[in-house]
Design a protein around this motif. Sequence first.
Motif, PDB file in Angstrom:
ATOM      1  N   ASN A  25       0.828  -1.206   0.000  1.00 36.47           N
ATOM      2  CA  ASN A  25       0.000   0.000   0.000  1.00 36.47           C
ATOM      3  C   ASN A  25       0.861   1.255   0.000  1.00 36.47           C
ATOM      4  OD1 ASN A  25      -3.103  -0.288   0.216  1.00 36.47           O
ATOM      5  ND2 ASN A  25      -2.350  -1.962   1.506  1.00 36.47           N
ATOM      6  N   LEU A  76       2.183   1.665  -3.453  1.00 34.96           N
ATOM      7  CA  LEU A  76       1.119   2.143  -4.338  1.00 34.96           C
ATOM      8  C   LEU A  76       0.967   3.651  -4.212  1.00 34.96           C
ATOM      9  CD1 LEU A  76      -1.052   0.846  -6.246  1.00 34.96           C
ATOM     10  CD2 LEU A  76      -2.639   1.054  -4.311  1.00 34.96           C
ATOM     11  N   TYR A  77       0.970   4.153  -2.988  1.00 38.38           N
ATOM     12  CA  TYR A  77       0.828   5.584  -2.744  1.00 38.38           C
ATOM     13  C   TYR A  77       2.034   6.351  -3.283  1.00 38.38           C
ATOM     14  CZ  TYR A  77       0.111   9.992  -0.284  1.00 38.38           C
ATOM     15  OH  TYR A  77      -0.052  11.328   0.019  1.00 38.38           O
ATOM     16  N   SER A  87       3.983   5.578  -5.616  1.00 38.56           N
ATOM     17  CA  SER A  87       4.060   5.520  -7.077  1.00 38.56           C
ATOM     18  C   SER A  87       3.201   6.582  -7.742  1.00 38.56           C
ATOM     19  CB  SER A  87       3.609   4.145  -7.568  1.00 38.56           C
ATOM     20  OG  SER A  87       2.199   4.000  -7.412  1.00 38.56           O
ATOM     21  N   VAL A 136      -4.780  -2.377  -1.482  1.00 34.86           N
ATOM     22  CA  VAL A 136      -4.067  -3.617  -1.791  1.00 34.86           C
ATOM     23  C   VAL A 136      -4.505  -4.671  -0.784  1.00 34.86           C
ATOM     24  CG1 VAL A 136      -1.834  -4.758  -2.042  1.00 34.86           C
ATOM     25  CG2 VAL A 136      -2.047  -2.325  -2.593  1.00 34.86           C
ATOM     26  N   VAL A 161      -4.938  -5.485  -6.373  1.00 33.82           N
ATOM     27  CA  VAL A 161      -4.750  -4.035  -6.230  1.00 33.82           C
ATOM     28  C   VAL A 161      -5.870  -3.319  -6.974  1.00 33.82           C
ATOM     29  CG1 VAL A 161      -3.302  -2.075  -6.891  1.00 33.82           C
ATOM     30  CG2 VAL A 161      -2.237  -4.138  -5.994  1.00 33.82           C
ATOM     31  N   THR A 194      -6.889   0.707  -8.050  1.00 31.06           N
ATOM     32  CA  THR A 194      -6.494   2.114  -8.072  1.00 31.06           C
ATOM     33  C   THR A 194      -7.531   2.914  -8.851  1.00 31.06           C
ATOM     34  OG1 THR A 194      -5.280   2.286 -10.174  1.00 31.06           O
ATOM     35  CG2 THR A 194      -4.099   1.306  -8.310  1.00 31.06           C
ATOM     36  N   SER A 244      -5.973   5.189 -10.969  1.00 30.55           N
ATOM     37  CA  SER A 244      -4.891   5.838 -11.701  1.00 30.55           C
ATOM     38  C   SER A 244      -5.437   6.524 -12.954  1.00 30.55           C
ATOM     39  CB  SER A 244      -3.800   4.834 -12.054  1.00 30.55           C
ATOM     40  OG  SER A 244      -4.294   3.804 -12.885  1.00 30.55           O
ATOM     41  N   VAL A 261       1.201  -4.771  -7.287  1.00 29.62           N
ATOM     42  CA  VAL A 261       1.464  -3.332  -7.413  1.00 29.62           C
ATOM     43  C   VAL A 261       2.270  -3.051  -8.669  1.00 29.62           C
ATOM     44  CG1 VAL A 261       2.654  -1.365  -6.377  1.00 29.62           C
ATOM     45  CG2 VAL A 261       1.252  -2.857  -4.950  1.00 29.62           C
ATOM     46  N   ALA A 263       0.045  -3.024 -11.544  1.00 32.97           N
ATOM     47  CA  ALA A 263      -0.740  -1.792 -11.585  1.00 32.97           C
ATOM     48  C   ALA A 263       0.078  -0.641 -12.169  1.00 32.97           C
ATOM     49  CB  ALA A 263      -1.232  -1.434 -10.184  1.00 32.97           C
ATOM     50  N   GLU A 264       1.353  -0.601 -11.843  1.00 30.72           N
ATOM     51  CA  GLU A 264       2.242   0.425 -12.409  1.00 30.72           C
ATOM     52  C   GLU A 264       2.382   0.238 -13.919  1.00 30.72           C
ATOM     53  OE1 GLU A 264       5.176   1.106  -8.545  1.00 30.72           O
ATOM     54  OE2 GLU A 264       5.707  -0.372 -10.072  1.00 30.72           O
TER      55      GLU A 264
END
Length: 234
Positions: free
Chosen positions: A14, A17-18, A20, A30, A94, A96, A98, A182, A185-186
């Motif tokens: 987590n 994630l933040y 990023s 997450v 995950v 998001t 985004s 994660v 997700a990126e």
Amino acid sequence: MKYSELRKSVLDANFELYESGLVISTFGNVSAIDREQGVVAIKPSGVSYKAMNVGDIVVTDLDGKIVDGELRPSSDLDTHLELYLAFPSIGAVVHTHSFFATAWAQSGQGIPAMGTTHADYFNGPIPVTRQLTDEEIGTDYVRNTGRVIVEALGNNPPLSIPAALVNDHGPFCWGTDAADAVHNAEMLEAVARIAFHSRQISKDDPEISSALLRRHFQRKHGQLATYGQPGRSK
């Protein structure tokens, strides 16, 4: 502390994630699963990423009942649980909001596989779910969100396309563990951005050939992978 290792992996993911930039405020979450113990650890609902500690991570069973923790789990818990039940090979999920991936989701369009950057991580287009019906929204909405993700993925192995876009909502990704989810997700946000700009240049959605898609995906995944160093993460 019970489930300390699982909780720590979820807390670290987590934070990543933040950091990023894939989430802002308290958006996103997450979770990770311990299949042997039959429990899931997940971010608590509405808690700031900056303020979280390992004890805040909530542990539930696969029915969503809290087995350890003082806080309320993420409001997306039932979506995560549905994915764990449907996809036995995954170890973490995950969610998001985004920017570019959410823009594709809100447009109701999947992300076409346009080039090798996409193919390195996703063995085909990123699917978008159908819109939920009024009845699905009114009854068990969060669980039904997971069900339409499973439906959208179809017969694709979940780790070959470890992401889907929920129509009108945003992206969900998954992986072998929390760090891998994660990372996916990126990568999803990166290919969403590239695809957006590629579409501005060419309105024809030039998709990568199936041979080149397969070649690039297989060089990084599976038993025949040649990318990177043996025994080290990608």
